[in-house]
Design a protein around this motif. Structure first.
Motif, PDB file in Angstrom:
ATOM      1  N   VAL A  91       0.806  -1.219   0.000  1.00  0.00           N
ATOM      2  CA  VAL A  91       0.000   0.000   0.000  1.00  0.00           C
ATOM      3  C   VAL A  91       0.841   1.271   0.000  1.00  0.00           C
ATOM      4  N   VAL A  92       2.153   1.146   0.141  1.00  0.00           N
ATOM      5  CA  VAL A  92       3.012   2.333   0.234  1.00  0.00           C
ATOM      6  C   VAL A  92       3.825   2.478  -1.045  1.00  0.00           C
ATOM      7  N   ASN A  93       3.706   3.638  -1.687  1.00  0.00           N
ATOM      8  CA  ASN A  93       4.412   3.926  -2.921  1.00  0.00           C
ATOM      9  C   ASN A  93       5.593   4.850  -2.613  1.00  0.00           C
ATOM     10  N   THR A  94       6.788   4.283  -2.600  1.00  0.00           N
ATOM     11  CA  THR A  94       7.992   5.070  -2.324  1.00  0.00           C
ATOM     12  C   THR A  94       8.860   5.211  -3.571  1.00  0.00           C
ATOM     13  N   ASP A  95       8.264   4.973  -4.723  1.00  0.00           N
ATOM     14  CA  ASP A  95       9.001   5.076  -5.987  1.00  0.00           C
ATOM     15  C   ASP A  95       9.576   6.484  -6.137  1.00  0.00           C
ATOM     16  N   TRP A 100       3.364   9.735 -13.964  1.00  0.00           N
ATOM     17  CA  TRP A 100       1.914   9.684 -13.864  1.00  0.00           C
ATOM     18  C   TRP A 100       1.322   9.344 -15.224  1.00  0.00           C
ATOM     19  N   THR A 101       0.079   8.869 -15.199  1.00  0.00           N
ATOM     20  CA  THR A 101      -0.667   8.630 -16.436  1.00  0.00           C
ATOM     21  C   THR A 101      -1.826   9.601 -16.507  1.00  0.00           C
ATOM     22  N   LEU A 102      -1.935  10.288 -17.634  1.00  0.00           N
ATOM     23  CA  LEU A 102      -3.046  11.210 -17.885  1.00  0.00           C
ATOM     24  C   LEU A 102      -3.963  10.609 -18.930  1.00  0.00           C
ATOM     25  N   ILE A 103      -5.258  10.663 -18.679  1.00  0.00           N
ATOM     26  CA  ILE A 103      -6.225  10.234 -19.682  1.00  0.00           C
ATOM     27  C   ILE A 103      -7.282  11.321 -19.849  1.00  0.00           C
ATOM     28  N   GLY A 104      -7.487  11.694 -21.083  1.00  0.00           N
ATOM     29  CA  GLY A 104      -8.540  12.641 -21.404  1.00  0.00           C
ATOM     30  C   GLY A 104      -9.574  11.957 -22.282  1.00  0.00           C
ATOM     31  N   PHE A 105     -10.834  12.227 -22.027  1.00  0.00           N
ATOM     32  CA  PHE A 105     -11.870  11.570 -22.831  1.00  0.00           C
ATOM     33  C   PHE A 105     -13.051  12.504 -23.040  1.00  0.00           C
ATOM     34  N   SER A 106     -13.730  12.258 -24.138  1.00  0.00           N
ATOM     35  CA  SER A 106     -14.950  12.986 -24.458  1.00  0.00           C
ATOM     36  C   SER A 106     -15.950  11.997 -25.022  1.00  0.00           C
ATOM     37  N   ALA A 137      -3.414   9.251 -12.760  1.00  0.00           N
ATOM     38  CA  ALA A 137      -3.099   8.121 -11.876  1.00  0.00           C
ATOM     39  C   ALA A 137      -1.594   8.058 -11.680  1.00  0.00           C
ATOM     40  N   PRO A 138      -1.141   7.634 -10.492  1.00  0.00           N
ATOM     41  CA  PRO A 138       0.295   7.482 -10.271  1.00  0.00           C
ATOM     42  C   PRO A 138       0.856   6.314 -11.078  1.00  0.00           C
ATOM     43  N   ALA A 139       2.120   6.456 -11.499  1.00  0.00           N
ATOM     44  CA  ALA A 139       2.829   5.439 -12.285  1.00  0.00           C
ATOM     45  C   ALA A 139       2.265   5.389 -13.712  1.00  0.00           C
ATOM     46  N   GLU A 140       2.767   4.457 -14.495  1.00  0.00           N
ATOM     47  CA  GLU A 140       2.300   4.305 -15.867  1.00  0.00           C
ATOM     48  C   GLU A 140       1.286   3.163 -15.908  1.00  0.00           C
ATOM     49  N   VAL A 141       0.069   3.498 -16.278  1.00  0.00           N
ATOM     50  CA  VAL A 141      -1.042   2.547 -16.256  1.00  0.00           C
ATOM     51  C   VAL A 141      -1.437   2.191 -17.685  1.00  0.00           C
ATOM     52  N   ARG A 221      -8.497  -1.910  -2.427  1.00  0.00           N
ATOM     53  CA  ARG A 221      -8.984  -1.843  -3.808  1.00  0.00           C
ATOM     54  C   ARG A 221      -9.337  -0.409  -4.201  1.00  0.00           C
ATOM     55  N   THR A 222      -9.521   0.465  -3.218  1.00  0.00           N
ATOM     56  CA  THR A 222      -9.818   1.871  -3.519  1.00  0.00           C
ATOM     57  C   THR A 222      -8.621   2.779  -3.250  1.00  0.00           C
ATOM     58  N   ASP A 223      -7.479   2.190  -2.891  1.00  0.00           N
ATOM     59  CA  ASP A 223      -6.281   2.973  -2.621  1.00  0.00           C
ATOM     60  C   ASP A 223      -5.450   3.067  -3.904  1.00  0.00           C
ATOM     61  N   PRO A 224      -5.281   4.270  -4.456  1.00  0.00           N
ATOM     62  CA  PRO A 224      -4.529   4.407  -5.710  1.00  0.00           C
ATOM     63  C   PRO A 224      -3.018   4.314  -5.548  1.00  0.00           C
ATOM     64  N   ARG A 225      -2.529   4.097  -4.340  1.00  0.00           N
ATOM     65  CA  ARG A 225      -1.092   4.016  -4.059  1.00  0.00           C
ATOM     66  C   ARG A 225      -0.389   5.289  -4.519  1.00  0.00           C
ATOM     67  N   LEU A 226      -0.817   6.388  -3.964  1.00  0.00           N
ATOM     68  CA  LEU A 226      -0.211   7.677  -4.273  1.00  0.00           C
ATOM     69  C   LEU A 226       1.196   7.758  -3.682  1.00  0.00           C
ATOM     70  N   PRO A 227       2.087   8.498  -4.321  1.00  0.00           N
ATOM     71  CA  PRO A 227       3.447   8.639  -3.771  1.00  0.00           C
ATOM     72  C   PRO A 227       3.419   9.165  -2.340  1.00  0.00           C
ATOM     73  N   LEU A 228       4.170   8.504  -1.487  1.00  0.00           N
ATOM     74  CA  LEU A 228       4.157   8.843  -0.059  1.00  0.00           C
ATOM     75  C   LEU A 228       4.548  10.303   0.181  1.00  0.00           C
TER      76      LEU A 228
END
Length: 273
Positions: A91-95, A100-106, A137-141, A221-228
């Motif tokens: 659960v801990v992201n120390t990377d 980050w991954t950005l997604i844009g949608f319409s 989202a954190p990291a590359e998804v 399951r709802t924790d996005p593992r954000l950078p600490l």
């Protein structure tokens, strides 16, 4: 049973611990006996089994006059994901990399159902909303599976990104994610389980293990593992994870013994691969 725990969620925890990876099917009466110990009625257990069959999460296998239930490919994927999150990802992201991954949608206005489904999938994958139609989202998804069935009309763009000045990432994370709710859930878990004798009213350690792991899975399951580095001081996730793992090891011997006494199983005639 734990407050707010649905029988299906506990069922998936049970399947992950005692059926996944074994190529077996379990007698319906065994499920009823296990779930009675958790406080679920026989009627509710039967109803849960039926719903899971209808949703493609379980498969029936008759043996004489008895009905047994085995896993499907879909359930194996869910359980594999749960196993990865609980025991491997952490659960801990120390990377040290700030990727980050950005997604844009319409999506067309008439696609309300698709828009709701996409947002649900993005949250599941660890995304938070930056603004209308732009999520991060954190990291590359890999979002291929998330968007693959949206249809040709969907306008989706995905980028790998890193923050640059003057972006205030702490503020961005606070705006995109409900950190107060997530922190509260971890602290509630600790209040309930970080004690010498947790859940004293439970019938045995099998019940304690099932309830604890189900509660834990619902949080992570709802924790996005954000950078600490962007989270509030004294973030409770790591401590909560340590308590979960320690209690699981403590509960495991008796839980395994009780489960082995209850379970009536047969070989799965068509195990999912």
């Amino acid at each position: 049973m734990g407050a707010g725990l649905r029988p299906q969620a506990v069922m998936l925890t049970f399947l992950g611990n005692y059926v996944y990876g074994s190529d077996i099917c379990v007698f319906s009466g065994s499920f009823i006996e296990v779930f009675a110990r958790v406080g679920v009625s026989a009627e509710a257990t039967r109803s849960t089994l039926t719903r899971m069959v209808n949703r493609g999460l379980l498969r029936r296998q008759r043996q004489g006059r008895r009905m047994y239930f085995g896993l499907t490919r879909r359930t194996v994927d869910i359980l594999k994901d749960g196993e990865q999150r609980v025991w491997h990802t952490g659960v801990v992201n120390t990377d040290e990399r700030d990727r980050w991954t950005l997604i844009g949608f319409s999506l067309p206005e008439s696609w309300q159902r698709e828009r709701h489904e996409l947002r649900s999938r993005l949250i599941w994958a660890g995304f938070g909303p930056l603004q209308n139609g732009l999520w991060i989202a954190p990291a590359e998804v890999d979002v291929t599976e998330i968007v693959k069935d949206l249809g040709a009309q969907a306008n989706v763009k995905v980028f790998a990104a890193e923050p640059l000045p003057p972006t205030d990432m702490r503020r961005l994370v606070q705006d995109a994610y409900n950190l107060t709710d997530l922190e509260g859930r971890y602290r509630a878990f600790l209040d309930r389980w970080d004690r010498p004798e947790p859940l004293p009213e439970a019938a045995d350690d099998l019940v304690r293990s099932l309830v604890m792991l189900t509660e834990w899975l619902q949080i992570i399951r709802t924790d996005p593992r954000l950078p600490l580095r962007y989270l509030p001081p004294d973030w409770p996730a790591e401590r909560a994870q340590r308590v979960c793992h320690e209690l699981y090891r403590r509960f495991r011997p008796e839980a395994t013994r009780v489960a082995s006494e209850i379970l009536d199983t047969v070989p799965d005639a068509d195990p999912p691969r």
